[in-house]
Design a protein around this motif. Structure first.
Motif, PDB file in Angstrom:
ATOM      1  N   GLU A  79      17.925 -14.384   7.681  1.00 19.26           N
ATOM      2  CA  GLU A  79      17.234 -15.602   8.104  1.00 19.26           C
ATOM      3  C   GLU A  79      16.658 -16.340   6.906  1.00 19.26           C
ATOM      4  O   GLU A  79      16.165 -15.718   5.959  1.00 19.26           O
ATOM      5  N   ARG A  80      16.720 -17.653   7.001  1.00 17.21           N
ATOM      6  CA  ARG A  80      16.122 -18.536   5.994  1.00 17.21           C
ATOM      7  C   ARG A  80      15.370 -19.623   6.743  1.00 17.21           C
ATOM      8  O   ARG A  80      15.974 -20.355   7.531  1.00 17.21           O
ATOM      9  N   ALA A  81      14.088 -19.673   6.515  1.00 11.52           N
ATOM     10  CA  ALA A  81      13.228 -20.658   7.181  1.00 11.52           C
ATOM     11  C   ALA A  81      13.403 -20.608   8.702  1.00 11.52           C
ATOM     12  O   ALA A  81      13.467 -21.634   9.364  1.00 11.52           O
ATOM     13  N   GLY A  82      13.534 -19.391   9.244  1.00  6.32           N
ATOM     14  CA  GLY A  82      13.628 -19.211  10.683  1.00  6.32           C
ATOM     15  C   GLY A  82      15.010 -19.393  11.280  1.00  6.32           C
ATOM     16  O   GLY A  82      15.196 -19.167  12.470  1.00  6.32           O
ATOM     17  N   ALA A  83      15.988 -19.796  10.462  1.00 10.90           N
ATOM     18  CA  ALA A  83      17.354 -19.989  10.964  1.00 10.90           C
ATOM     19  C   ALA A  83      18.244 -18.842  10.496  1.00 10.90           C
ATOM     20  O   ALA A  83      18.145 -18.400   9.351  1.00 10.90           O
ATOM     21  N   VAL A  84      19.109 -18.370  11.379  1.00  5.44           N
ATOM     22  CA  VAL A  84      20.048 -17.307  11.009  1.00  5.44           C
ATOM     23  C   VAL A  84      21.140 -17.905  10.130  1.00  5.44           C
ATOM     24  O   VAL A  84      21.818 -18.856  10.518  1.00  5.44           O
ATOM     25  N   VAL A  85      21.281 -17.339   8.921  1.00  3.65           N
ATOM     26  CA  VAL A  85      22.250 -17.853   7.946  1.00  3.65           C
ATOM     27  C   VAL A  85      23.262 -16.798   7.508  1.00  3.65           C
ATOM     28  O   VAL A  85      24.049 -17.040   6.586  1.00  3.65           O
ATOM     29  N   GLY A  86      23.261 -15.644   8.169  1.00  6.96           N
ATOM     30  CA  GLY A  86      24.232 -14.629   7.795  1.00  6.96           C
ATOM     31  C   GLY A  86      24.174 -13.447   8.727  1.00  6.96           C
ATOM     32  O   GLY A  86      23.216 -13.287   9.490  1.00  6.96           O
ATOM     33  N   LEU A  87      25.226 -12.634   8.661  1.00  5.22           N
ATOM     34  CA  LEU A  87      25.274 -11.432   9.473  1.00  5.22           C
ATOM     35  C   LEU A  87      26.146 -10.385   8.812  1.00  5.22           C
ATOM     36  O   LEU A  87      26.952 -10.688   7.932  1.00  5.22           O
ATOM     37  N   VAL A  88      25.958  -9.157   9.266  1.00  7.25           N
ATOM     38  CA  VAL A  88      26.791  -8.023   8.861  1.00  7.25           C
ATOM     39  C   VAL A  88      26.683  -6.980   9.955  1.00  7.25           C
ATOM     40  O   VAL A  88      25.676  -6.918  10.670  1.00  7.25           O
ATOM     41  N   VAL A  89      27.735  -6.164  10.083  1.00  6.88           N
ATOM     42  CA  VAL A  89      27.742  -5.072  11.048  1.00  6.88           C
ATOM     43  C   VAL A  89      28.185  -3.804  10.336  1.00  6.88           C
ATOM     44  O   VAL A  89      29.170  -3.817   9.587  1.00  6.88           O
ATOM     45  N   GLY A  90      27.459  -2.734  10.574  1.00  9.49           N
ATOM     46  CA  GLY A  90      27.876  -1.416  10.120  1.00  9.49           C
ATOM     47  C   GLY A  90      28.437  -0.653  11.303  1.00  9.49           C
ATOM     48  O   GLY A  90      27.879  -0.717  12.403  1.00  9.49           O
ATOM     49  N   VAL A  91      29.563   0.026  11.095  1.00 10.47           N
ATOM     50  CA  VAL A  91      30.203   0.805  12.158  1.00 10.47           C
ATOM     51  C   VAL A  91      30.280   2.254  11.693  1.00 10.47           C
ATOM     52  O   VAL A  91      30.881   2.540  10.652  1.00 10.47           O
TER      53      VAL A  91
END
Length: 181
Positions: A79-91
């Motif tokens: 998150e940047r300034a309350g907005a989601v700007v990225g993701l990742v998933v671990g399996v």
């Protein structure tokens, strides 16, 4: 005369990127961010945009519930300034004593600010908590930014190369980070 201000100043440290686990209530956020990733960088992901855009809401709800539970998968948002700007998933891959790092993406406006490294770190921490021996990933040929990020994080090529699932002209290279238990 006014006294001189000679007190030492505390250095301002750079703010660490905010990364947090996904919450089970965030299916719409997961869908929005994942589809943005597929639209932005279609060659760097295992599924095409059109396939995932057609998923029913129940698919997104199941994905985010699993990622939020953190048992077989763990998902993280940046998150940047309350907005989601990225993701990742671990399996979790107990058969290989590893965790697979999947779906890493950072929005173009947030690249180069440490979000990618912070997302990688979140999956590495989760793998360590699970007692796994390594973190593994596949990176698409030509994805120089991701390759450099993974190299800085300590990942090294294993020598395994496969054709890209939906763009067979491209190849994917496996990389591994030993966790040294």
């Amino acid at each position: 005369a006014a006294p001189l201000d000679i007190a030492p100043r505390r250095p301002t440290l750079p703010r660490m990127p905010d990364v947090r686990p996904m919450r089970a209530s965030e299916a719409a956020t997961l869908k929005r961010v994942r589809l943005a990733a597929l639209r932005d960088s279609p060659a760097f992901f295992g599924r095409p945009f059109a396939e995932e855009a057609a998923f029913e809401d129940a698919v997104w709800e199941k994905r985010v519930a699993s990622n939020a539970a953190g048992s077989e998968t763990a998902g993280f948002f940046a998150e940047r300034a309350g907005a989601v700007v990225g993701l990742v998933v671990g399996v979790d891959a107990p058969d290989r004593d590893a965790v697979a790092l999947n779906a890493l993406w950072v929005a173009p406006e947030a690249r180069g600010l440490g979000f990618g490294a912070a997302l990688v770190d979140a999956v590495v921490r989760w793998a360590r908590e699970r007692g796994r021996a390594s973190v593994e990933l596949w990176v698409t040929e030509g994805n120089a930014g991701a390759s450099a990020l993974y190299h800085r994080a300590g990942f090294r090529p294993t020598g395994r190369v496969l054709p890209h699932e939906h763009m067979p002209a491209l190849r994917e290279h496996e990389q591994r980070l030993p966790l040294g238990r």
